[in-house]
Design an enzyme around this catalytic site. Structure first.
Site, PDB file in Angstrom:
ATOM      1  N   CYS A 241       0.845  -1.206   0.000  1.00  0.00           N
ATOM      2  CA  CYS A 241       0.000   0.000   0.000  1.00  0.00           C
ATOM      3  C   CYS A 241       0.879   1.254   0.000  1.00  0.00           C
ATOM      4  CB  CYS A 241      -0.945   0.017   1.203  1.00  0.00           C
ATOM      5  SG  CYS A 241      -2.379  -1.065   1.013  1.00  0.00           S
TER       6      CYS A 241
ATOM      7  N   ASN B  74       2.061 -16.673  -4.286  1.00  0.00           N
ATOM      8  CA  ASN B  74       2.288 -17.390  -3.036  1.00  0.00           C
ATOM      9  C   ASN B  74       1.066 -17.139  -2.148  1.00  0.00           C
ATOM     10  OD1 ASN B  74       4.841 -18.267  -3.839  1.00  0.00           O
ATOM     11  ND2 ASN B  74       5.837 -16.419  -3.080  1.00  0.00           N
TER      12      ASN B  74
ATOM     13  N   HIS C 201      -0.393 -10.123  -4.803  1.00  0.00           N
ATOM     14  CA  HIS C 201       0.545  -9.790  -5.880  1.00  0.00           C
ATOM     15  C   HIS C 201       0.850 -11.034  -6.693  1.00  0.00           C
ATOM     16  CE1 HIS C 201       2.824 -10.840  -2.263  1.00  0.00           C
ATOM     17  NE2 HIS C 201       3.722 -11.386  -3.074  1.00  0.00           N
TER      18      HIS C 201
ATOM     19  N   HIS D 150       3.696 -12.764  -9.121  1.00  0.00           N
ATOM     20  CA  HIS D 150       5.116 -12.744  -9.506  1.00  0.00           C
ATOM     21  C   HIS D 150       5.246 -13.114 -10.985  1.00  0.00           C
ATOM     22  CE1 HIS D 150       7.003 -12.944  -5.351  1.00  0.00           C
ATOM     23  NE2 HIS D 150       5.788 -13.373  -5.046  1.00  0.00           N
TER      24      HIS D 150
END
Ligand code: AMP
Ligand code: ZN
Length: 110
Positions: free
Chosen positions: A9, A89, A102, A104
């Site tokens: 953030c 993950n 997120h 990767h």
């Protein structure tokens, strides 16, 4: 975790200066600080979602957008033809350390 304490953030809000390789209204893309491959990008929604297990019904469009943007970024980084990996993950046991969703993108091996 409160979004105030969330490192991604802070990156999204530009409280931690980070170069964005791509940005739109919903997501940003930047290089991983500790790369696992010659190319290692993170694709991060601007909205704070804790992780894959926390995506609400009606929020799944962001996952499609992350993957589509990753495909475009792979081409931009010239690893689309040589090949790349995309992964999330999920939770501590799955290797998640930053609890802000997120994706990767890694690639660029010889
Ligand atoms: P994960 O283990 O899936 O939660 O991935 C978190 C990733 O964020 C790791 O690969 C870290 O190297 C990366 N990371 C942590 N802090 C930063 C930062 N300030 N800028 C860029 N990447 C970061
Ligand atoms: Zn966050």
């Amino acid at each position: 975790m409160a979004t105030d304490d969330c490192i991604f953030c802070k990156i999204v809000n530009r409280e931690i200066p980070t170069e964005f390789l791509y940005e739109n209204d919903r997501l940003v893309v930047f290089k991983d600080i500790n790369p696992l491959a010659p190319i290692h990008l993170l694709l991060v929604p601007k909205e704070h979602i804790r992780g894959i297990n926390d995506i609400a019904d009606g929020e799944w469009d962001i996952v499609t957008e992350l993957v589509m943007t990753a495909k475009d970024m792979a081409a931009k980084m010239s690893v689309d033809k040589s090949g790349y990996r995309l992964f999330f993950n999920v939770e501590k046991g799955g290797g998640q350390e930053v609890f802000h969703l997120h994706l990767h993108l890694i690639g660029g091996w010889e």
